[in-house]
Design a protein around this motif. Structure first.
Motif: not given
Length: 341
Positions: A39, A41-42, A44, A186, A311-312
């Motif tokens: 992700s 957001r990896r 996080t 998530n 998401s990107t």
């Protein structure tokens, strides 16, 4: 307990972990970790992260991702390590340590359950495979496809330590099961750290807190599937709903049947549940939704491109909209518009 230093010792520990969790549970843990590490957001989502792959305070994301990408599925890995006639050193020790760390949950175990067990525990009728078949005597009869909100797999989470704040409160409160949908990427963090109120969106329509529904169909609408590691036998893309045990506590809000929801008063829709405190809930079940793998020609891509997710794209669309609005309000556009009047 000291870590094994020999190759044979590491092999024994990986086999013990696979035996303890089961290959299906090991597979889903691998999928969750891989979805988190790929992700954007990896930073996080990859919590916890294997300490052996943290160098000078920096997580070795790309190295770990590359190690997981080429692993065989869990059944093949187990059989390979069991067969003493095969050279088990085909997989290096660092990769085996990584697999062992991912599939070894220190505080809980996952247990595969069937739809009957899930229905009994949640008090929701999840049709089993026998119920979703068509009742006809014709030889050409086919099984009807179950509803989209019925999971292909379900796991129960059994916690080793039940002395925390939630379990202490549960001793004096009744509970019920409600469902929470979240992007699959998530769930590695959720599984290990729980659902956290402080990580929820600030612009919740019906007030602050974590949102659940008594109806799994409602929670399913919030599921976002993600691609998972190549070795998974569960599918090519997975989504997840958490079946959570919620305290029947005065601070837990539930929608009333005779109540008309409005944004102004923050009244909840009928099946909604909002929890404002972390210790009023515990994730009890994982409901998995699978899409089959799509066979494509292998093309080598960079880690950055593999993390170029939907998401990107949404972020770039948002930036594009802001630029259009800024141009719309600019003096250049206004002068151009006046030239046509």
């Amino acid at each position: 307990m000291s870590e094994p230093t020999t190759h044979d010792g590491i092999v024994r520990e990986v086999l013990a972990a696979l035996e303890d969790q089961g290959v299906e549970a090991a597979d889903i843990l691998m999928c969750m970790f891989y979805a988190a590490i790929t992700s954007f957001r990896r930073g996080t989502l990859c919590h916890p992260f294997p300490p052996e792959f943290i160098v000078d305070g920096a997580n070795q994301y790309d190295r770990v991702e590359a190690m997981l990408r080429d692993l065989p599925n869990m059944v093949s890995l187990r059989d390979m390590l069991r067969d003493t006639t095969l050279p088990s050193n085909r997989i290096d020790d660092d990769t085996l340590r990584l697999v062992r760390w991912i599939i070894t949950m220190r505080d809980a175990r996952l247990r595969l359950v069937n739809m009957d067990e899930l229905s009994h525990a949640t008090k929701v009728n999840f049709p089993s495979s026998s119920e979703s078949s068509t009742s006809t005597s014709r030889p050409s009869s086919r099984r009807s496809k179950p509803p989209s909100w019925v999971p292909q797999y379900a796991f129960e989470i059994r916690y080793a330590d039940e002395t925390g704040p939630f379990f202490q409160l549960r001793a004096s409160h009744n509970t019920h099961i409600a469902f929470h949908g979240s992007p699959f990427e998530n769930w590695w963090s959720i599984l290990h750290r729980g659902l956290q109120v402080q990580f929820q969106k600030e612009t919740n329509i019906f007030g602050d807190g974590i949102y659940f529904s008594d109806d799994p169909q409602v929670a399913h609408s919030f599921v976002q599937q993600n691609s998972v590691w190549n070795g998974s036998v569960l599918g090519g893309r997975l989504g997840c709903i958490g079946g959570c045990e919620i305290l029947n506590h005065e601070q837990v809000r539930r929608g009333a049947k005779d109540q008309q929801p409005t944004i102004i008063t923050h009244d909840l829709p009928e099946s909604y549940v909002v929890v404002k405190h972390n210790h009023h809930l515990s994730v009890k079940f994982l409901l998995l939704f699978s899409e089959p793998k799509v066979v494509t020609t292998h093309v080598t891509t960079s880690p950055l491109l593999r993390r170029f997710t939907r998401s990107t794209l949404l972020i770039f669309m948002y930036i594009f909209i802001l630029l259009v609005i800024a141009f719309w309000r600019s003096s250049i556009f206004k002068k151009w518009l006046k030239s046509f009047k």
